[in-house]
Design an enzyme around this catalytic site. Structure first.
Site, short mmCIF file in Angstrom:
data_model
loop_
_atom_site.label_atom_id
_atom_site.label_comp_id
_atom_site.label_asym_id
_atom_site.label_seq_id
_atom_site.Cartn_x
_atom_site.Cartn_y
_atom_site.Cartn_z
N HIS A 244 0.72 -1.21 0.01
CA HIS A 244 0.11 -0.05 -0.06
C HIS A 244 0.79 1.07 -0.21
O HIS A 244 2.24 1.28 0.31
CB HIS A 244 -0.93 -0.01 1.30
CG HIS A 244 -0.36 -0.03 2.51
ND1 HIS A 244 0.08 -1.15 3.10
CD2 HIS A 244 0.07 0.72 3.37
CE1 HIS A 244 0.65 -1.02 4.28
NE2 HIS A 244 0.80 0.21 4.57
N CYS B 61 1.49 2.14 12.08
CA CYS B 61 2.46 1.57 11.11
C CYS B 61 2.91 3.04 10.56
O CYS B 61 2.29 3.94 10.68
CB CYS B 61 2.04 0.61 10.04
SG CYS B 61 1.09 1.06 8.94
#
Length: 636
Positions: free
Chosen positions: A66, A169
């Protein structure tokens, strides 16, 4: 709804790809064909940049590449299945078969991120992956994604207690929400209530209150980004990476319940204010500065105390009689001061690339601060340390992101990365950066020598004072100081007089700035304590007391230091102040080494006030700009 991001045309049930890069290319082509991205090359570069922060391969054959990218025209998720499996670098060593490529626009609405949290619940649903892999058509696969997750009826009642989770993250897109879902599911299965704070790309969500923290039985921090830990002082806390929560949430919860109580470092961080808009670079600098401050304070105060009590003015500077107790105190302070620059570089590198970068960061900082390695009379000071820390950090992060053979991988963090990083930064300073630094010092010295024969004391004061306040122990400061010391031998003590007035301005000014900026919320809590120490160091002419401030916010502090030091030096020249010892600060004036001690103190005070006012003004301007940008981001 998931259908806002996924449709049948974005699903490929049989990828042709045989490698990780081919998976990226094939799924990016799907996104491009459906008009979700407008630049395949740019999106691929952003996907790979995200991979450098940490592999996006999970266990059970799932991978979630991503990125947030300017190439994304509309948020979307492309899904692909590889029947044979792809070597992706997953932690369990197994090939990846199910790929979700998440394309997020860089800027604009972030509603799709919340939709991705819905997708996260599907990925941890029992039997979902197997069912999805066995889907006979794209329609069937999409229906599986749209099915609502029914809460498990066999979960025990959530009456055992209350937990808090924190996930995050680096990109804040996929792992953050997947870990949150996993923790919520694990807590429910164990009979606990839980509130999970997510540190995602849309900011901090679901942040626990002080009352909730107080009643929590344990805290699970599964995060790959820095968060405020001091709020959890006195609670049972476990810290780990975001993937650990996805892999074994129940195990983490049990471990957290058995963990010792967390001990805070005593410095309250304020990461939930508009400073959230600050860059990653600021966080890296903060990490280095926070570890450096104790060394600055310890070394500075010990040196200040020994000079103030046991020091005597001599032609060579402030001296302490050999063999005396205060000489030993001075030596201890010098050790602390010697270590502070390597510590700054080391922990900047550590913030970027974790433990493998610490050793080469420390070595790089030491070399940067020691000009003898590259033939210079002085090192590059704290500016060189910042450069060294950043270079080492990014180099080691790249080095550790490479997919090594399983026999080599264990050696990377303990041997390969530290050695390669150390050789990289030492070679860079010795063979590339060193020579220009030495040439710069020679050029600056020649400039001051040529100006010393002129009659324009204002211009000379501006140059000398500006160099004194620029880098506090670095090449500019050192050249100005050594030049002034050299002029004493020729009987021209007015240069050292102006320099002595400029030397304490930076630490005194920053000490005053923290007082003025206290109610304006312009400084971190740690800076208020450092400000007190900086003021004490300024009184005995230790300019390094201002380094933590300059390292943390160079754009505000360095200009303020330079302007204030210029004012003090120009005033010193104008008043005809002289100094016969190689030292500066109020202590020199009070001990009688300066011909006009009262006027000298006025010069120092004026420079400090100017520094404080300029610093507070610049910080206030930058704070308003940050708040405006932050509000704009939230509104969008």
């Amino acid at each position: 709804m998931i259908t806002d991001l996924i449709n049948e045309q974005l699903i490929c049930l049989d990828l042709n790809a045989k490698t990780k890069d081919e998976v990226f290319a094939e799924l990016i082509d799907v996104l491009y064909t459906q008009g979700k991205i407008n630049n395949q090359a740019q999106f691929l570069a952003d996907i790979k940049a995200r991979e450098e922060l940490g592999n996006t391969g999970f266990e059970e054959g799932i991978a979630l590449p991503h990125a947030k990218s300017s190439a994304v025209t509309e948020p979307a998720v492309a899904i692909g299945i590889s029947r044979s499996g792809i070597e992706y670098g997953a932690e369990d060593g197994q090939p990846s078969k199910l790929f979700f490529m998440i394309a997020s626009p860089d800027g604009g609405s972030d509603h799709h991120i919340e939709v991705l949290a819905e997708l996260s619940s599907k990925l941890i649903e029992e039997g979902f992956v197997e069912s999805f892999m066995n889907a006979a058509s794209k329609t069937e696969a999409l229906e599986l994604l749209l099915q609502k997750v029914e809460p498990a009826e066999d979960n025990p009642a959530a009456n055992k207690g209350f937990l808090i989770g924190v996930t995050g993250c680096p990109a804040g897109v996929a792992h953050t929400y997947l870990a949150a879902e996993s923790l919520e599911k694990g807590a429910a299965e164990l009979g606990y209530q839980i509130k999970v704070e997510t540190n995602g790309s849309i900011g901090v969500k679901n942040q626990p209150t002080e009352d909730e923290i107080a009643k929590a039985d344990a805290i699970i921090v599964a995060c790959d980004k820095q968060v405020d830990m001091n709020r959890f002082a006195g609670k049972r806390v476990i810290e780990t990476g975001v993937k650990s929560a996805i892999k074994d949430a129940k195990g983490l919860i049990q471990e957290a319940l058995d963990s010792p109580k967390y001990q805070a470092d005593g410095v309250k961080t304020e990461s939930k204010k508009p400073s959230q808009g600050r860059s990653e670079l600021y966080r890296y600098l903060m990490n280095g500065v926070s570890h450096m401050i104790p060394f600055v304070v310890t070394g500075g105060l010990l040196i200040a105390l020994s000079l103030a009590i046991g020091g005597e003015p001599t032609e060579a500077g402030m001296a302490i009689p050999p063999g005396s107790l205060w000489n030993k105190v001075l030596d201890v302070g010098v050790v602390s001061f010697t270590l502070m620059i390597p510590i700054l570089a080391g922990y900047i590198a550590y913030a970027i690339a974790d433990r493998p970068a610490l050793t080469p960061g420390l070595i790089g900082g030491w070399i940067a601060n020691n000009g003898s390695f590259y033939g210079a009379d002085a090192g590059t000071g704290f500016i060189g340390a910042i450069v060294a820390g950043l270079l080492v950090g990014y180099f080691v992060r790249w080095l550790t992101s490479i997919n090594y053979h399983k026999f080599i991988q264990p050696l990377v963090p303990i041997m390969i990365a530290p050695i390669a990083g150390s050789l990289f930064i030492s070679s860079l300073f010795i063979f590339v950066i060193g020579a220009p630094i030495a040439d710069l010092m020679n050029s600056l010295n020649a400039l001051l020598t040529s100006m010393s024969t002129g009659s324009n004391v204002i211009l000379l004061g501006i140059v000398l004072g500006g160099m004194a306040g620029f880098d506090m122990g670095g090449p500019f400061n050192k050249v100005a100081f050594l030049f002034s010391v050299g002029m004493i031998a020729s009987g021209q003590t007015q240069f050292m007089g102006a320099m002595a007035c400029a030397i304490p301005v930076a630490p005194l000014g920053m000490g005053l700035a923290t007082v003025l900026g206290h109610k304006l919320n312009l400084f971190e809590a740690s800076e208020f304590e450092a400000g007190k120490a900086a003021g004490a160091m300024g009184l005995v002419g230790i300019s390094e007391g201002a380094i933590p401030f300059a390292a943390q916010d160079p754009l505000s502090v360095i200009p303020a230091n330079v302007i204030g030091s210029m004012v003090a030096a120009v005033m010193g020249f104008s008043f005809g102040i002289t100094n016969s010892v190689a030292h500066g600060g109020p202590v020199v004036a009070l001990l009688g080494a300066m011909n006009k001690p009262l006027l000298a103190l006025i010069c120092m005070a004026a420079g400090a006030v100017v520094t404080a006012l300029v610093c507070v003004t610049l910080k206030k301007m930058r704070q308003k700009k940050t708040e405006t940008e932050f509000k704009s981001t939230v509104m969008n």
